[in-house]
Design a protein around this motif. Structure first.
Motif, short mmCIF file in Angstrom:
data_model
loop_
_atom_site.label_atom_id
_atom_site.label_comp_id
_atom_site.label_asym_id
_atom_site.label_seq_id
_atom_site.Cartn_x
_atom_site.Cartn_y
_atom_site.Cartn_z
N PHE A 17 0.87 -1.18 0.00
CA PHE A 17 0.00 0.00 0.00
C PHE A 17 0.90 1.22 0.00
O PHE A 17 1.53 1.53 1.01
N ASP A 18 0.97 1.89 -1.13
CA ASP A 18 1.83 3.08 -1.26
C ASP A 18 0.96 4.32 -1.12
O ASP A 18 0.26 4.71 -2.06
N ALA A 19 0.99 4.94 0.04
CA ALA A 19 0.15 6.10 0.33
C ALA A 19 0.57 7.34 -0.45
O ALA A 19 -0.23 8.27 -0.60
N ARG A 20 1.77 7.36 -0.97
CA ARG A 20 2.27 8.54 -1.67
C ARG A 20 1.48 8.86 -2.93
O ARG A 20 1.45 10.00 -3.35
N GLY A 21 0.81 7.87 -3.51
CA GLY A 21 0.07 8.08 -4.74
C GLY A 21 -1.41 8.39 -4.53
O GLY A 21 -2.16 8.48 -5.49
N GLY A 41 -3.96 -12.74 9.74
CA GLY A 41 -2.73 -13.33 9.23
C GLY A 41 -2.18 -12.61 8.02
O GLY A 41 -1.03 -12.85 7.63
N GLU A 42 -2.96 -11.72 7.42
CA GLU A 42 -2.49 -10.95 6.27
C GLU A 42 -1.86 -9.64 6.74
O GLU A 42 -2.21 -9.12 7.80
N THR A 43 -0.96 -9.11 5.92
CA THR A 43 -0.21 -7.90 6.25
C THR A 43 -0.34 -6.88 5.14
O THR A 43 -0.27 -7.23 3.96
N MET A 44 -0.50 -5.63 5.52
CA MET A 44 -0.42 -4.52 4.58
C MET A 44 0.95 -3.86 4.79
O MET A 44 1.26 -3.43 5.90
N ARG A 45 1.76 -3.81 3.74
CA ARG A 45 3.06 -3.12 3.81
C ARG A 45 2.84 -1.69 3.31
O ARG A 45 2.66 -1.44 2.14
N PHE A 46 2.86 -0.77 4.25
CA PHE A 46 2.52 0.63 4.03
C PHE A 46 3.78 1.44 3.75
O PHE A 46 4.75 1.36 4.50
N CYS A 47 3.76 2.23 2.67
CA CYS A 47 4.89 3.10 2.33
C CYS A 47 4.41 4.54 2.32
O CYS A 47 3.33 4.84 1.81
N ASN A 48 5.25 5.43 2.86
CA ASN A 48 4.89 6.84 2.93
C ASN A 48 6.16 7.68 2.94
O ASN A 48 7.25 7.17 3.20
N ASP A 49 6.00 8.98 2.71
CA ASP A 49 7.16 9.87 2.70
C ASP A 49 7.41 10.53 4.05
O ASP A 49 8.38 11.26 4.21
N HIS A 50 6.52 10.29 5.03
CA HIS A 50 6.71 10.83 6.37
C HIS A 50 6.17 9.82 7.39
O HIS A 50 5.38 8.95 7.06
N ASP A 51 6.61 9.96 8.61
CA ASP A 51 6.18 9.07 9.69
C ASP A 51 4.77 9.49 10.13
O ASP A 51 4.58 10.58 10.66
N PRO A 52 3.76 8.64 9.92
CA PRO A 52 2.37 9.03 10.16
C PRO A 52 1.92 8.79 11.60
O PRO A 52 0.99 8.02 11.86
N LEU A 53 2.55 9.44 12.55
CA LEU A 53 2.26 9.17 13.97
C LEU A 53 0.80 9.38 14.34
O LEU A 53 0.23 8.53 15.04
N PRO A 54 0.13 10.46 13.90
CA PRO A 54 -1.29 10.58 14.22
C PRO A 54 -2.13 9.43 13.64
O PRO A 54 -3.03 8.92 14.29
N LEU A 55 -1.80 9.00 12.43
CA LEU A 55 -2.49 7.87 11.82
C LEU A 55 -2.31 6.60 12.64
O LEU A 55 -3.26 5.84 12.85
N LEU A 56 -1.10 6.37 13.13
CA LEU A 56 -0.85 5.17 13.92
C LEU A 56 -1.71 5.16 15.18
O LEU A 56 -2.26 4.12 15.55
N SER A 57 -1.87 6.31 15.79
CA SER A 57 -2.74 6.42 16.97
C SER A 57 -4.18 6.13 16.59
O SER A 57 -4.89 5.44 17.34
N GLN A 58 -4.63 6.63 15.45
CA GLN A 58 -6.00 6.39 15.00
C GLN A 58 -6.23 4.91 14.71
O GLN A 58 -7.29 4.36 15.04
N ILE A 59 -5.26 4.27 14.07
CA ILE A 59 -5.38 2.84 13.77
C ILE A 59 -5.47 2.05 15.07
O ILE A 59 -6.31 1.15 15.20
N HIS A 60 -4.62 2.37 16.02
CA HIS A 60 -4.65 1.66 17.30
C HIS A 60 -5.99 1.87 18.02
O HIS A 60 -6.56 0.93 18.57
N ALA A 61 -6.50 3.10 17.98
CA ALA A 61 -7.78 3.38 18.64
C ALA A 61 -8.93 2.63 17.97
O ALA A 61 -9.85 2.15 18.64
N HIS A 62 -8.87 2.48 16.66
CA HIS A 62 -9.95 1.82 15.93
C HIS A 62 -9.87 0.29 15.97
O HIS A 62 -10.87 -0.37 16.20
N PHE A 63 -8.67 -0.25 15.75
CA PHE A 63 -8.51 -1.70 15.63
C PHE A 63 -7.99 -2.36 16.91
O PHE A 63 -8.05 -3.58 17.04
N GLY A 64 -7.45 -1.57 17.83
CA GLY A 64 -6.90 -2.12 19.07
C GLY A 64 -5.81 -3.13 18.79
O GLY A 64 -4.95 -2.92 17.94
#
Length: 87
Positions: A17-21, A41-64
């Motif tokens: 998953f390339d977020a840059r596009g 068991g599946e993995t999404m390999r996420f690519c970005n041009d910056h460290d998405p710290l707010p997004l990581l917090s949102q993912i953790h809050a949503h998916f635990g």
């Protein structure tokens, strides 16, 4: 060696998953949609041009604990994170 998301070498069950596009206004919705589409068991390999710290917090809050996160690469301008769906 830096990971090049434009030429992913992905193992079975690992989806790039390339977020840059993706337009910024759609990124978070696209990321959450992609994570929701994965099976345990599946993995999404996420690519970005910056460290998405707010997004990581949102993912953790949503998916635990249902999504585990691990940096593959963490350099300025080149961020790669594996999101493993566990439940």
């Amino acid at each position: 060696m830096a990971h090049d998301c434009s030429h992913p070498v992905i193992a079975e069950g690992v989806y790039p998953f390339d977020a840059r596009g993706i337009a910024k206004r759609f990124r978070h919705a696209a990321i959450f949609g992609a994570l929701s589409a994965l099976q345990p068991g599946e993995t999404m390999r996420f690519c970005n041009d910056h460290d998405p710290l707010p997004l990581l917090s949102q993912i953790h809050a949503h998916f635990g604990e249902g999504v585990k996160m691990a940096y593959v690469q963490r350099e300025p301008g080149a961020i790669v994170i594996d999101f493993l769906v566990t439940a």
